[in-house]
Design an enzyme around this catalytic site. Structure first.
Site, PDB file in Angstrom:
ATOM      1  N   ASP A  80      34.358  37.529  57.166  1.00 29.86           N
ATOM      2  CA  ASP A  80      33.871  37.807  55.817  1.00 29.86           C
ATOM      3  C   ASP A  80      33.790  36.487  55.068  1.00 29.86           C
ATOM      4  O   ASP A  80      34.807  35.938  54.662  1.00 29.86           O
ATOM      5  CB  ASP A  80      34.835  38.785  55.109  1.00 29.86           C
ATOM      6  CG  ASP A  80      34.401  39.078  53.673  1.00 29.86           C
ATOM      7  OD1 ASP A  80      33.525  38.361  53.142  1.00 29.86           O
ATOM      8  OD2 ASP A  80      34.961  40.026  53.078  1.00 29.86           O
ATOM      9  N   HIS A 111      42.589  39.455  38.938  1.00 35.99           N
ATOM     10  CA  HIS A 111      41.352  40.260  38.947  1.00 35.99           C
ATOM     11  C   HIS A 111      41.638  41.750  39.104  1.00 35.99           C
ATOM     12  O   HIS A 111      40.755  42.587  38.912  1.00 35.99           O
ATOM     13  CB  HIS A 111      40.422  39.818  40.077  1.00 35.99           C
ATOM     14  CG  HIS A 111      39.958  38.400  39.949  1.00 35.99           C
ATOM     15  ND1 HIS A 111      39.281  37.959  38.837  1.00 35.99           N
ATOM     16  CD2 HIS A 111      40.082  37.335  40.768  1.00 35.99           C
ATOM     17  CE1 HIS A 111      39.009  36.660  38.985  1.00 35.99           C
ATOM     18  NE2 HIS A 111      39.491  36.261  40.143  1.00 35.99           N
ATOM     19  N   ASP A 137      43.269  29.488  36.041  1.00 36.17           N
ATOM     20  CA  ASP A 137      42.448  29.710  37.229  1.00 36.17           C
ATOM     21  C   ASP A 137      40.968  29.539  36.831  1.00 36.17           C
ATOM     22  O   ASP A 137      40.607  29.778  35.670  1.00 36.17           O
ATOM     23  CB  ASP A 137      42.693  31.142  37.722  1.00 36.17           C
ATOM     24  CG  ASP A 137      42.031  31.439  39.053  1.00 36.17           C
ATOM     25  OD1 ASP A 137      42.732  31.493  40.075  1.00 36.17           O
ATOM     26  OD2 ASP A 137      40.797  31.634  39.074  1.00 36.17           O
ATOM     27  N   HIS A 182      38.470  31.276  37.704  1.00 35.76           N
ATOM     28  CA  HIS A 182      37.775  32.561  37.521  1.00 35.76           C
ATOM     29  C   HIS A 182      38.313  33.282  36.293  1.00 35.76           C
ATOM     30  O   HIS A 182      39.478  33.106  35.931  1.00 35.76           O
ATOM     31  CB  HIS A 182      37.984  33.465  38.748  1.00 35.76           C
ATOM     32  CG  HIS A 182      37.465  32.878  40.022  1.00 35.76           C
ATOM     33  ND1 HIS A 182      38.281  32.197  40.899  1.00 35.76           N
ATOM     34  CD2 HIS A 182      36.226  32.872  40.565  1.00 35.76           C
ATOM     35  CE1 HIS A 182      37.560  31.791  41.944  1.00 35.76           C
ATOM     36  NE2 HIS A 182      36.305  32.182  41.760  1.00 35.76           N
ATOM     37  N   TYR A 206      41.842  26.955  46.576  1.00 32.52           N
ATOM     38  CA  TYR A 206      41.373  27.118  47.959  1.00 32.52           C
ATOM     39  C   TYR A 206      41.136  25.812  48.698  1.00 32.52           C
ATOM     40  O   TYR A 206      40.733  25.815  49.845  1.00 32.52           O
ATOM     41  CB  TYR A 206      40.123  28.012  47.961  1.00 32.52           C
ATOM     42  CG  TYR A 206      40.421  29.285  47.216  1.00 32.52           C
ATOM     43  CD1 TYR A 206      41.231  30.270  47.787  1.00 32.52           C
ATOM     44  CD2 TYR A 206      39.998  29.486  45.895  1.00 32.52           C
ATOM     45  CE1 TYR A 206      41.585  31.417  47.087  1.00 32.52           C
ATOM     46  CE2 TYR A 206      40.339  30.632  45.186  1.00 32.52           C
ATOM     47  CZ  TYR A 206      41.136  31.589  45.788  1.00 32.52           C
ATOM     48  OH  TYR A 206      41.500  32.713  45.092  1.00 32.52           O
TER      49      TYR A 206
HETATM   50  C1  X5A Z   1      42.320  34.822  42.584  1.00 36.45           C
HETATM   51  C2  X5A Z   1      40.951  34.260  42.805  1.00 36.45           C
HETATM   52  C3  X5A Z   1      38.653  34.637  43.419  1.00 36.45           C
HETATM   53  C4  X5A Z   1      37.739  35.690  43.933  1.00 36.45           C
HETATM   54  C5  X5A Z   1      36.374  35.140  44.231  1.00 36.45           C
HETATM   55  C6  X5A Z   1      35.448  36.189  44.786  1.00 36.45           C
HETATM   56  N1  X5A Z   1      39.991  35.098  43.190  1.00 36.45           N
HETATM   57  N2  X5A Z   1      34.134  35.679  44.988  1.00 36.45           N
HETATM   58  O1  X5A Z   1      40.770  33.063  42.666  1.00 36.45           O
HETATM   59 ZN    ZN Z   2      40.325  31.959  41.002  1.00 37.65          ZN
END
Ligand code: X5A
Ligand code: ZN
Length: 798
Positions: free
Chosen positions: A139, A254, A291, A293, A424
């Site tokens: 994925d 999220h 973060d 996001h 990441y």
């Molecule tokens: C916790 C976090 C990111 C999700 C990305 C999905 N989630 N495209 O960084």
């Molecule tokens: Zn994130």
């Protein structure tokens, strides 16, 4: 034989001493003192609870209630909160003493409560079990959320010898009841049911959600992630530690009441906030989500809740970037009673860097946070906002997280819980985690690298969120904030030239070449950033220590040997022999220079000198470091300043805070006069520190800071302490305090702040007057070309 009282005071000092030795020697920690600690020589710490405080600033008695009495008598805690052995003070403030290691109560009576401000220690929660949740199939969206994120971070912490300096706290599984504080039982049951599924079933149920994967271990790991966050809240709220970090997987922000989303199953931070409200009766919690996001899950959960202030910045790109929601924009300010308590700062460009993040803190988050006055701060700590991250594509380097952490440590008496979310790029993630933990442990901060100027798009976003929140926050009342509708990043508009070269570099960091390149960059970069920490934190002279009775005070001050008179005379005559009118002045110059010398030789971090003539001491002290080859010295002078230093060569920047224009000199690039008389009924100075002094100071990037308090000071003790607390992030924490004041409380407060205690509580917050705001506005307009971190809107003068 020592009396019980002497004995416990001795323990108190030993503990404090231990704190600073361990904090400051990276690798060579004295084993004996560590085992002393473990054995429980110093076995208790304090925390403070104030029952039922109203959310809105109420009469000053509210704050007064927080101030601990001079001594408390210990008896068994009634157990309504902690259930442990402890104390309860007379009066509304409840002081709890957690007896960790069975020290007999009678030995602990009459502990000076000044110890209270020294609640110390950093919790670290890590459980390898949380690496056992992983993606079982192909994925491309989810494959970045790997177990190595956790193990690599932990290994890097070990590498810097940070793990052994933290208090290890075990994770636990969050209970179903705790999960239900935020989530629906349908969601809980769905998650629970995945434990026994085969791969095919797991894949099918994962498909019900946007960007989520289940593994047979996922449910267990997610419960550990929740429990880890709660353990951290308990450790901080019980006073076992002052702050801490939990390394958890899966992340949480999220996740929504009824859905997994974006690698998140349960919303760890949201559950932690609800838990803290319930268990400790908290009425104001701040969640900072750095973060990259938008934590839309957290926003939905607290949208109508004024007791939780949620701040998030996020890559947005005009709704192009995931999760691509209208409600991630700056105009989502909260609903109903929660209006004003949801703050979204959308980034409409990639490549945001250190200065953009700092500008967001100075001009949006920090003033709101100080006005909100949280009782606990939780960080949704994603490091995908750091350099090299394939998701964020931002440019912020690890050391900026040290500064963000440091600022948040000034709130809520330092009660700060950092909980991992995204991140990441393994190297960027783990270095940033280390910067965070190192700062929680109160090491001096590294300088932020890069040009200190926010980019145009960042300023536009900052302007709009300020405009959106103007109706809800007092500090914004007199600021002129207007919405900006034509953004430079809109593709239908001709592109304006961008001031930040980094921001133009929107090149995608996708291939592994790029990842490797950033890894090599960071390897080198961190070698330049990490520096040896001086073995001693705070220096003073014997004279001061005696005269200010600081020896009865539980801050470890290192007494430095003073220079002899001939030595001083020789030194002083090189600079300003004319300044020395009395023997007393000469001697105090000697003390000042001795301490300064130790700071410059990096034997101590900071120091306090008492001077009967602050102006003269400062004039001499300011020239001295330049002989050491330092390029930039920042001097903040509070009160009447009789000798104005020559600042023409740009090697000195003076910010002079005084009652009214008394020098006849108007502000220029390197000599800034700030007329500020602190309000008698409450504190309004923080808006000047955050909105003006910090931006100038960060733009200047000093190598040394001198903060002097002369006669006729116009600031109170809390305002002065705030200066010390917030400026400690600069100049690798090299701060010299020169104080011409016999006020013992001021001395003690400065000593405490320099020694690493969080800033004392302020008086009631009052908004600055229109006149004061206008002055800042004028100075900002005059100086923002020179000191670019002052910029917070594009209307005036860009
Ligand atoms: C916790 C976090 C990111 C999700 C990305 C999905 N989630 N495209 O960084
Ligand atoms: Zn994130």
């Amino acid at each position: 034989m020592m009396s019980a009282r002497e004995n416990s005071t001795r323990e108190l000092r030993l503990r404090t001493f231990h704190l600073f030795t361990t904090n400051n020697s990276e690798a060579k920690r004295p084993r004996s003192s560590s085992s002393h600690l473990r054995a429980g020589l110093w076995a208790f710490r304090w925390t403070c609870h104030s029952p039922a405080r109203s959310r809105r600033p109420a009469p000053c008695c509210r704050r007064a209630a927080l101030r601990p009495p001079s001594a408390v008598r210990l008896r068994r805690c009634s157990g309504d909160l902690c259930g442990e052995r402890g104390v309860r003070a007379a009066g509304p403030a409840v002081l709890r003493c957690v007896v960790l290691c069975g020290v007999a109560e009678r030995e602990l009576s009459h502990i000076p409560v000044s110890a209270w401000a020294m609640a110390s220690g950093t919790a670290l929660i890590y459980d390898e079990a949380m690496t056992r949740h992983k993606l079982l199939w192909n994925d491309p969206i989810c494959d970045i959320e790997v177990p190595e994120r956790l193990s690599a971070s932990y290994e890097q912490l070990q590498c810097y010898h940070l793990v052994e300096r933290c208090v290890p706290v075990p994770a636990r599984e969050g209970s179903e009841e705790e999960i239900l504080l935020v989530h629906s039982s349908e969601h809980l049951e769905a998650a629970k049911s995945t434990q026994t599924m085969n791969e095919e079933e797991l894949k099918r149920i994962s498909g019900n959600y946007d960007s989520f994967f289940f593994h047979p271990n996922t449910y267990h790991c997610a419960r550990l992630a929740v429990g880890a966050a709660l353990q951290l809240v308990d450790s901080v709220m019980s006073g076992k530690v002052c702050n801490g970090m939990a390394l958890v997987r899966p992340p949480g922000h999220h996740s929504q009441r009824n859905a997994a989303n974006g690698f998140c199953l349960f919303n760890n931070v949201a559950i932690a906030a609800e838990y803290a409200k319930l268990k400790y009766g908290l009425q104001r919690i701040l969640i900072v989500d750095w973060d990259v996001h938008h934590g839309q899950g957290t926003q939905y959960i607290f949208e109508e809740d004024p007791s939780v202030l949620y701040f998030s910045w996020h890559r947005y790109e005009h709704q192009e970037f995931w999760p691509s929601l209208k409600e991630s924009d700056y105009d989502a300010v909260g609903l109903g009673k929660g209006k004003g308590f949801n703050i979204n700062l959308p980034w409409n460009k990639v490549g945001m860097g250190n200065s953009d993040y700092l500008a967001a803190f100075f001009h949006v988050l920090l003033p709101v946070a100080f006005e909100f006055d949280p009782e606990l701060v939780l960080v949704s700590s994603g490091y995908d906002s750091g350099i090299g991250d394939p998701e964020g594509q931002m440019n912020a380097t690890p050391e900026v997280f040290a500064h963000l952490t440091h600022f948040l440590m000034q709130l809520a008496h330092g009660k700060l819980c950092v909980i991992l979310e995204g991140g990441y790029h393994l190297k960027s993630l783990s270095e940033s985690v280390c910067m965070t933990v190192k700062t929680l442990l109160r090491d001096p901060l590294p300088q932020v690298t890069g040009e200190m100027a926010p980019c145009l798009s960042a300023i536009e976003s900052i302007q709009n969120v300020r405009a959106a929140h103007k109706p809800y926050w007092k500090w914004l009342t007199y600021e002129d904030t207007s919405f900006l509708h034509n953004l430079s990043t809109r593709s239908d508009l001709p592109k304006t030239a961008d001031t930040n070269p980094c921001a133009d570099d929107g090149a995608k960091i996708t291939d592994s070449n790029e990842t490797d390149k950033i890894e090599r960059f960071l390897e080198l970069h961190m070698k330049n950033v990490i520096f040896p920490v001086p073995p001693i934190r705070t220096a003073t002279t014997a004279e001061l220590k005696a005269s200010a009775h600081l020896n009865t005070f539980p801050v470890h001050l290192h007494v430095v040997k003073e220079m002899d008179k001939n030595e001083i005379e020789a030194l002083v005559s090189d600079f300003h022999a004319d300044l020395v009118k009395t023997n007393k002045t000469l001697l105090s110059l000697g003390s000042t220079l001795t301490i300064l010398d130790k700071i410059l030789k990096k034997e101590v971090c900071n120091g306090i000198a008492e001077s009967p003539a602050a102006s003269a001491s400062v004039a001499v002290a300011l020239r001295h470091p330049l002989c050491f080859g330092l390029q930039r010295v920042l001097c903040i002078f509070v009160g009447d300043m009789h000798i104005i230093p020559n600042t023409e060569d740009g090697k000195i920047l003076v910010i002079h805070i005084c009652k009214e224009e008394q020098t006849g000199k108007s502000s220029s690039k390197h000599y800034i006069v700030l007329n500020w008389k602190e309000d008698a009924d409450g504190n309004d100075f923080f808006s000047a520190v955050l909105g003006f002094i910090l931006p100038v100071a960060y733009s200047y990037q000093p190598n040394l800071i001198v903060i002097a308090v002369g006669p006729n000071r116009s600031l109170g003790i809390s305002g002065i302490s705030l200066l010390f607390g917030l400026l400690q992030g600069l100049a690798e924490s090299r701060i010299l305090a020169v104080i011409e004041d016999t006020d013992i409380n001021l001395m003690q407060s400065v000593a405490k702040t320099l020694a690493g205690a969080s800033v004392p509580h302020f008086g009631v917050h009052v908004p600055p007057t229109q006149e004061k705001v206008n002055q800042i506005k004028m100075l900002r307009n005059q100086l923002q070309q020179d000191w670019k971190m002052l910029q917070c809107s594009v209307n005036d003068g860009i």
